[in-house]
Motif scaffolding. Sequence first.
Motif, PDB file in Angstrom:
ATOM      1  N   ASN A 122     -20.611   0.980   7.228  1.00  7.60           N
ATOM      2  CA  ASN A 122     -19.204   1.780   7.527  1.00  7.60           C
ATOM      3  C   ASN A 122     -20.135   2.839   8.298  1.00  7.60           C
ATOM      4  O   ASN A 122     -21.132   3.382   8.016  1.00  7.60           O
ATOM      5  CB  ASN A 122     -18.625   1.283   6.201  1.00  7.60           C
ATOM      6  CG  ASN A 122     -17.549   0.531   5.552  1.00  7.60           C
ATOM      7  OD1 ASN A 122     -17.157  -0.200   6.246  1.00  7.60           O
ATOM      8  ND2 ASN A 122     -18.372   0.391   4.475  1.00  7.60           N
ATOM      9  N   ARG A 153     -12.536   6.207   6.794  1.00  2.00           N
ATOM     10  CA  ARG A 153     -13.818   5.307   6.700  1.00  2.00           C
ATOM     11  C   ARG A 153     -14.056   3.383   7.604  1.00  2.00           C
ATOM     12  O   ARG A 153     -12.803   3.301   7.649  1.00  2.00           O
ATOM     13  CB  ARG A 153     -13.739   4.187   5.356  1.00  2.00           C
ATOM     14  CG  ARG A 153     -14.755   3.767   4.181  1.00  2.00           C
ATOM     15  CD  ARG A 153     -15.059   4.014   3.321  1.00  2.00           C
ATOM     16  NE  ARG A 153     -15.446   2.923   2.541  1.00  2.00           N
ATOM     17  CZ  ARG A 153     -17.008   3.199   2.467  1.00  2.00           C
ATOM     18  NH1 ARG A 153     -16.747   4.279   2.662  1.00  2.00           N
ATOM     19  NH2 ARG A 153     -17.286   1.643   1.824  1.00  2.00           N
ATOM     20  N   PRO A 206     -15.492  -0.084   9.186  1.00  3.60           N
ATOM     21  CA  PRO A 206     -16.904  -1.454   9.194  1.00  3.60           C
ATOM     22  C   PRO A 206     -17.053  -1.024  10.297  1.00  3.60           C
ATOM     23  O   PRO A 206     -16.758  -0.647  11.157  1.00  3.60           O
ATOM     24  CB  PRO A 206     -16.313  -2.352   9.205  1.00  3.60           C
ATOM     25  CG  PRO A 206     -14.255  -2.025   7.707  1.00  3.60           C
ATOM     26  CD  PRO A 206     -14.012  -0.565   8.963  1.00  3.60           C
ATOM     27  N   VAL A 237     -13.447  -3.782   3.452  1.00  2.00           N
ATOM     28  CA  VAL A 237     -12.574  -2.655   3.627  1.00  2.00           C
ATOM     29  C   VAL A 237     -11.117  -2.972   2.501  1.00  2.00           C
ATOM     30  O   VAL A 237     -10.514  -1.980   2.011  1.00  2.00           O
ATOM     31  CB  VAL A 237     -12.648  -2.309   4.291  1.00  2.00           C
ATOM     32  CG1 VAL A 237     -11.025  -1.292   4.591  1.00  2.00           C
ATOM     33  CG2 VAL A 237     -13.860  -1.153   5.354  1.00  2.00           C
ATOM     34  N   TRP A 276      -9.255  -0.945   8.520  1.00  2.00           N
ATOM     35  CA  TRP A 276      -9.802   0.496   8.097  1.00  2.00           C
ATOM     36  C   TRP A 276      -9.015   1.438   7.280  1.00  2.00           C
ATOM     37  O   TRP A 276      -7.736   0.945   7.180  1.00  2.00           O
ATOM     38  CB  TRP A 276      -9.996   1.818  10.059  1.00  2.00           C
ATOM     39  CG  TRP A 276      -8.976   1.739  10.651  1.00  2.00           C
ATOM     40  CD1 TRP A 276      -8.134  -0.142  10.946  1.00  2.00           C
ATOM     41  CD2 TRP A 276      -8.317   2.626  10.724  1.00  2.00           C
ATOM     42  NE1 TRP A 276      -6.566   0.826  11.367  1.00  2.00           N
ATOM     43  CE2 TRP A 276      -7.201   2.187  11.371  1.00  2.00           C
ATOM     44  CE3 TRP A 276      -8.678   4.031   9.814  1.00  2.00           C
ATOM     45  CZ2 TRP A 276      -6.149   3.366  11.347  1.00  2.00           C
ATOM     46  CZ3 TRP A 276      -7.107   4.978  10.280  1.00  2.00           C
ATOM     47  CH2 TRP A 276      -6.324   4.344  11.191  1.00  2.00           C
TER      48      TRP A 276
END
Length: 306
Positions: A45, A57, A59, A68, A106
């Motif tokens: 990430n 955050r 990936p 996630v 996300w």
Amino acid sequence: MPDKPAAEVAIDAALVRSLVAGQALEKIPDAASLALMKVAEGWDNEVWRLGDELAVRLPRRAPAAPLVRNEQRALPAIAERLRPTGVRVPAPLLAGVPTDAYPWAWSIVPWIAGVRGLDVVRAERAPWAAPLAAALAALHVAAPDDHPINPVRGVPLGRRDTVFHERLAALRGAGTIGDTSAEALRDRWIRGVEAPSWVDDPVWIHGDLHPGNLVAEEGTLVGIIDFGDVTAGDPAYDLAVAWLAFDQAGRRLFRAATATRYDSATWVRARAWAAAVVVMFLTHSDDEPAYAALARAAAIEVIGDD
């Protein structure tokens, strides 16, 4: 030793801003105007700080995308259970969805201010023992049958026996670790494999609990981050933190704070998992010197604690 995998999607400030502007404004009205800065890029990430209180955050490669989603699903309830302990976790404030420009889920999460545990001297982490024990007591409760599955974290040690010995042999052959230390780590591993297994219901576990995922502020443990490997199974996997994070004095405090929760066999398995994490970090830390240093220091703890 393998290098960090390449990112499969180019993540830049323009992309992050477009995701935030397109999906976050209903819940976070000022999100589009907040300062944005990339602060971390791991194997799985990237983390971008959004203003003073938030982080994004995302990936960076496909294998991380389900992780996630696991965080989005599991962390809200975990955060509630840990709230009384004073140890925060980054429960998503917004569960972002894929777009034409970005293919995976996300999150926007709270920013937990402080320093990562890796940057705190091991001997100075002892005050974290009691709050970490309290946090794990709140985390390690029976998980539902549909909990996220992780094939390597919290499983019976025997399932990882082959890969442990392969990694140890490779490190030994490369001269990364000496014969005496290798034999001692092997001994700790074998004791764990031979110890009685966890027979109770699977409990929630963090799945990647080490100083790099602990956050401290002014000497106090304030957060546990990076729940991408959250799953359920044997709590011994998380308890390996006793050797990964603490020196002997801190470990004594940590074990005393958890004394009524885990039997002696669980601690034998926990030390075996610590040996496995040491070997894993030494295998995969060519581009992460801090984790190689953590592994070397933790090896001393694992070997010396008998």
